[in-house]
Design a protein around this motif. Structure first.
Motif, PDB file in Angstrom:
ATOM      1  N   THR A 173      29.399  39.020  88.846  1.00 41.23           N
ATOM      2  CA  THR A 173      29.169  38.603  90.323  1.00 41.23           C
ATOM      3  C   THR A 173      30.584  39.018  91.027  1.00 41.23           C
ATOM      4  O   THR A 173      30.454  39.638  91.873  1.00 41.23           O
ATOM      5  N   GLY A 174      31.703  38.367  90.366  1.00 42.68           N
ATOM      6  CA  GLY A 174      32.768  38.472  90.919  1.00 42.68           C
ATOM      7  C   GLY A 174      33.353  39.888  90.990  1.00 42.68           C
ATOM      8  O   GLY A 174      33.873  40.197  91.941  1.00 42.68           O
ATOM      9  N   TRP A 175      33.028  40.521  90.134  1.00 44.80           N
ATOM     10  CA  TRP A 175      33.626  42.213  89.911  1.00 44.80           C
ATOM     11  C   TRP A 175      32.971  42.927  90.844  1.00 44.80           C
ATOM     12  O   TRP A 175      33.397  43.846  91.574  1.00 44.80           O
ATOM     13  N   MET A 176      31.511  42.659  90.939  1.00 46.12           N
ATOM     14  CA  MET A 176      30.801  43.291  91.946  1.00 46.12           C
ATOM     15  C   MET A 176      31.582  43.413  93.523  1.00 46.12           C
ATOM     16  O   MET A 176      31.479  44.319  93.924  1.00 46.12           O
ATOM     17  N   GLY A 177      31.781  42.089  93.828  1.00 47.85           N
ATOM     18  CA  GLY A 177      32.467  41.743  95.032  1.00 47.85           C
ATOM     19  C   GLY A 177      33.533  42.862  95.467  1.00 47.85           C
ATOM     20  O   GLY A 177      33.893  43.148  96.533  1.00 47.85           O
ATOM     21  N   ALA A 178      34.438  42.803  94.430  1.00 49.42           N
ATOM     22  CA  ALA A 178      35.535  43.322  94.502  1.00 49.42           C
ATOM     23  C   ALA A 178      35.211  45.100  94.459  1.00 49.42           C
ATOM     24  O   ALA A 178      36.115  45.816  95.164  1.00 49.42           O
ATOM     25  N   ASP A 179      34.438  45.293  93.516  1.00 44.89           N
ATOM     26  CA  ASP A 179      34.269  46.808  93.412  1.00 44.89           C
ATOM     27  C   ASP A 179      33.367  47.444  94.520  1.00 44.89           C
ATOM     28  O   ASP A 179      33.857  48.360  95.275  1.00 44.89           O
ATOM     29  N   LEU A 180      32.441  46.789  95.008  1.00 50.32           N
ATOM     30  CA  LEU A 180      31.584  47.424  96.151  1.00 50.32           C
ATOM     31  C   LEU A 180      32.099  47.056  97.296  1.00 50.32           C
ATOM     32  O   LEU A 180      31.636  47.501  98.417  1.00 50.32           O
ATOM     33  N   GLY A 181      33.006  45.812  97.327  1.00 50.89           N
ATOM     34  CA  GLY A 181      33.659  45.713  98.575  1.00 50.89           C
ATOM     35  C   GLY A 181      34.967  46.831  98.722  1.00 50.89           C
ATOM     36  O   GLY A 181      35.322  46.705  99.951  1.00 50.89           O
ATOM     37  N   GLY A 182      34.985  47.495  97.672  1.00 43.39           N
ATOM     38  CA  GLY A 182      35.899  48.866  98.223  1.00 43.39           C
ATOM     39  C   GLY A 182      37.491  48.392  97.706  1.00 43.39           C
ATOM     40  O   GLY A 182      38.336  49.166  98.662  1.00 43.39           O
ATOM     41  N   VAL A 183      37.842  47.621  97.103  1.00 44.35           N
ATOM     42  CA  VAL A 183      39.230  47.144  96.809  1.00 44.35           C
ATOM     43  C   VAL A 183      39.951  48.534  96.248  1.00 44.35           C
ATOM     44  O   VAL A 183      39.478  48.998  95.369  1.00 44.35           O
ATOM     45  N   CYS A 258      37.574  41.156 102.555  1.00 50.43           N
ATOM     46  CA  CYS A 258      37.507  39.675 102.463  1.00 50.43           C
ATOM     47  C   CYS A 258      36.142  39.654 101.722  1.00 50.43           C
ATOM     48  O   CYS A 258      35.170  40.380 101.769  1.00 50.43           O
ATOM     49  N   ILE A 259      36.216  39.013 100.521  1.00 48.37           N
ATOM     50  CA  ILE A 259      35.150  38.312  99.842  1.00 48.37           C
ATOM     51  C   ILE A 259      34.623  37.092 100.044  1.00 48.37           C
ATOM     52  O   ILE A 259      35.388  36.188  99.744  1.00 48.37           O
ATOM     53  N   GLU A 260      33.404  36.947 100.533  1.00 52.52           N
ATOM     54  CA  GLU A 260      32.778  35.580 100.795  1.00 52.52           C
ATOM     55  C   GLU A 260      31.979  35.164  99.396  1.00 52.52           C
ATOM     56  O   GLU A 260      31.059  35.647  98.866  1.00 52.52           O
ATOM     57  N   ALA A 261      32.669  33.951  98.755  1.00 55.31           N
ATOM     58  CA  ALA A 261      32.007  33.486  97.586  1.00 55.31           C
ATOM     59  C   ALA A 261      31.734  31.983  97.616  1.00 55.31           C
ATOM     60  O   ALA A 261      32.025  31.254  96.814  1.00 55.31           O
ATOM     61  N   VAL A 262      31.274  31.630  98.487  1.00 58.83           N
ATOM     62  CA  VAL A 262      30.531  30.319  98.994  1.00 58.83           C
ATOM     63  C   VAL A 262      29.211  30.125  98.906  1.00 58.83           C
ATOM     64  O   VAL A 262      28.652  29.370  98.272  1.00 58.83           O
ATOM     65  N   VAL A 305      33.942  43.544 104.428  1.00 58.63           N
ATOM     66  CA  VAL A 305      33.565  42.322 103.875  1.00 58.63           C
ATOM     67  C   VAL A 305      32.460  42.490 103.097  1.00 58.63           C
ATOM     68  O   VAL A 305      31.359  42.999 103.290  1.00 58.63           O
ATOM     69  N   PHE A 306      32.499  41.568 101.916  1.00 59.99           N
ATOM     70  CA  PHE A 306      31.597  41.393 100.955  1.00 59.99           C
ATOM     71  C   PHE A 306      30.881  39.961 100.859  1.00 59.99           C
ATOM     72  O   PHE A 306      31.945  39.267 100.438  1.00 59.99           O
ATOM     73  N   VAL A 307      29.648  39.917 100.874  1.00 59.41           N
ATOM     74  CA  VAL A 307      29.114  38.508 100.750  1.00 59.41           C
ATOM     75  C   VAL A 307      28.516  38.491  99.037  1.00 59.41           C
ATOM     76  O   VAL A 307      27.374  39.066  98.924  1.00 59.41           O
ATOM     77  N   LEU A 308      29.357  37.457  98.541  1.00 57.63           N
ATOM     78  CA  LEU A 308      28.633  37.114  97.192  1.00 57.63           C
ATOM     79  C   LEU A 308      27.885  35.885  97.230  1.00 57.63           C
ATOM     80  O   LEU A 308      26.808  35.608  96.250  1.00 57.63           O
ATOM     81  N   LEU A 328      33.997  47.084 111.034  1.00 54.74           N
ATOM     82  CA  LEU A 328      33.883  46.569 109.763  1.00 54.74           C
ATOM     83  C   LEU A 328      32.672  47.154 108.866  1.00 54.74           C
ATOM     84  O   LEU A 328      31.683  47.487 109.322  1.00 54.74           O
ATOM     85  N   THR A 329      32.825  47.255 107.567  1.00 57.36           N
ATOM     86  CA  THR A 329      31.982  47.368 106.651  1.00 57.36           C
ATOM     87  C   THR A 329      31.437  46.128 106.101  1.00 57.36           C
ATOM     88  O   THR A 329      32.185  45.364 105.347  1.00 57.36           O
ATOM     89  N   LEU A 330      30.220  45.992 106.276  1.00 58.80           N
ATOM     90  CA  LEU A 330      29.609  44.579 105.615  1.00 58.80           C
ATOM     91  C   LEU A 330      28.580  44.971 104.499  1.00 58.80           C
ATOM     92  O   LEU A 330      27.712  45.823 104.807  1.00 58.80           O
ATOM     93  N   ARG A 331      28.808  44.352 103.336  1.00 61.23           N
ATOM     94  CA  ARG A 331      27.896  44.517 102.119  1.00 61.23           C
ATOM     95  C   ARG A 331      27.694  43.331 101.591  1.00 61.23           C
ATOM     96  O   ARG A 331      28.255  42.382 101.761  1.00 61.23           O
ATOM     97  N   ALA A 332      26.537  43.197 100.711  1.00 59.96           N
ATOM     98  CA  ALA A 332      26.012  41.798 100.087  1.00 59.96           C
ATOM     99  C   ALA A 332      25.313  42.468  98.816  1.00 59.96           C
ATOM    100  O   ALA A 332      24.682  43.386  99.108  1.00 59.96           O
TER     101      ALA A 332
END
Length: 389
Positions: A173-183, A258-262, A305-308, A328-332
């Motif tokens: 889950t965490g890796w996907m946020g960074a990967d698909l968030g485009g880091v 920005c990765i939201e993990a809350v 911005v990626f919403v995890l 912004l690009t928003l993904r989740a």
């Protein structure tokens, strides 16, 4: 067999349930070695997700030993040590073939609920309400694993059980946020939340080349753990103004990613927390998007911005104007574990990725209710409670 069951709001108990068994040719039965609580489970405990039934076995992050396989299973045999992806994937629908495993077309056995809520049904997940298939969860002595050739993944010999456990859900889950968030190399990345998923997103950002990673939370013990293990920078939102701090740390621009993990029950010390609590109590919104708002407002122009965190329905005061006008690009997404888990197990084996530190409390299954209480109330420095049946 014994299992930890949801019996009502904030009421979980260990009790006897029918034994796990092979039901379809592609099933296996797993003797659970370790199973851990997850932040998204708290939405079940609080009744935030209303599609639970008394007696449902909870838990979705686990590993163990194969004890029986159906005649259609070709990749596993009794005695194999495997980690199980929290989302069940059939391996042959359009979504699975395109590595979008949490969107599997064939594993949610009760799709009408989510089709009504979201316009489509995602895949099934272990122990996460009848909206997500009603599958028995992992806090049990044994678990039936459907579509086992795709849902269970062998653990390399060099990876211990405790490290492998978190490859079930938190790490991918965490890796996907960074990967698909485009880091990208050289980026500045901000992560809201320093629980297991937030820490894994932060480490993923480092491994993908981020120059700086800042992790935001209010619990000092979690922030200190992230600092100690991964060397990230941390911000306590009860001590500093997050917007001002992020601008200062990024030359006035804001983070690149920005990765939201809350998730849907986010907290804030400001008036927006009271506003969202009142709105949710009155059923005028279902979720509290406090961390998502902060991520959108503070991300740099043209950033991502990626919403995890898990969200269930509708939110209020979503800053669509900021999203559009800042470009912004928003993904989740829910995690596409099968895409990432083999690679992540290799990284764990090589020492690039530490996960075992997340297991701050190891308990027998019979103390499952205590584990969830510590995890929910954030007592005794609990990052994750892990159960050994």
């Amino acid at each position: 067999m014994r299992a930890l069951c949801w019996e009502g709001v904030n009421d979980v108990r260990v009790q006897d349930v029918p034994d796990a068994r092979i039901q379809d040719a592609e099933d296996l039965v797993l003797r659970v070695g370790l199973s851990t609580v997850c932040g998204s489970d708290l939405h079940l405990l609080t009744g935030h997700i209303p599609f639970m039934q008394a007696g449902d076995v909870i838990g979705h992050e686990f590993m163990g030993e194969v004890v029986e396989v159906g005649p259609g299973v070709t990749r596993h045999k009794p005695g194999d040590r495997v980690v199980v992806c929290s989302f069940i994937g059939c391996g042959r629908c359009w979504y699975c073939r395109h590595d979008l495993w949490s969107l599997c077309d064939n594993t949610n056995t009760d799709p009408g609920i989510t089709q009504g809520l979201w316009g489509a049904d995602p895949g099934g997940i272990f122990g996460y309400s009848h909206a997500m298939g009603g599958f028995r969860g992992s806090h049990a002595e044994y678990v039936r694993v459907p579509f086992a050739d795709h849902t269970a993944i062998p653990i390399p010999d060099g990876v211990d059980d405790q490290s492998a456990l978190f490859a079930s859900d938190s790490v991918p889950t965490g890796w996907m946020g960074a990967d698909l968030g485009g880091v990208q190399p050289g980026d500045v990345v901000a992560v809201w939340g320093s629980g297991a998923v937030g820490q894994m997103a932060a480490r993923a950002a480092q491994l993908l080349g981020a120059e700086r990673v800042l992790v935001i939370d209010r619990f000092d013990y979690r922030l200190r753990q992230a600092e100690r293990v991964f060397g990230v920078e941390t911000l306590n939102y009860e001590a500093v103004d997050i917007g001002a701090a992020l601008r200062e740390e990024t030359g006035g621009r804001g983070p690149d990613v920005c990765i939201e993990a809350v998730g849907c029950e986010a907290h804030s010390p400001g008036p927006q927390h009271v506003y969202d609590q009142v709105k949710s109590k009155l059923k005028l919104e279902t979720d509290r998007p406090i961390a998502v708002r902060e991520a959108v407002f503070n991300c740099r122009k043209g950033g991502s911005v990626f919403v995890l965190g898990v969200f269930t329905g509708f939110v209020d005061k979503f800053p669509l104007g900021a999203l559009m006008n800042k470009g912004l690009t928003l993904r989740a997404a829910q995690q596409h574990g099968q895409r990432y888990v083999p690679m992540l197990l290799d990284r764990i084996a090589k020492g690039e990725l530490s996960t075992s530190h997340l297991a701050t409390h190891m308990l027998p299954l019979e103390e499952g209710a205590l584990g969830y209480e510590m995890f929910k109330e954030k007592t005794d420095g609990c990052v994750r409670a892990v159960f050994r049946p």
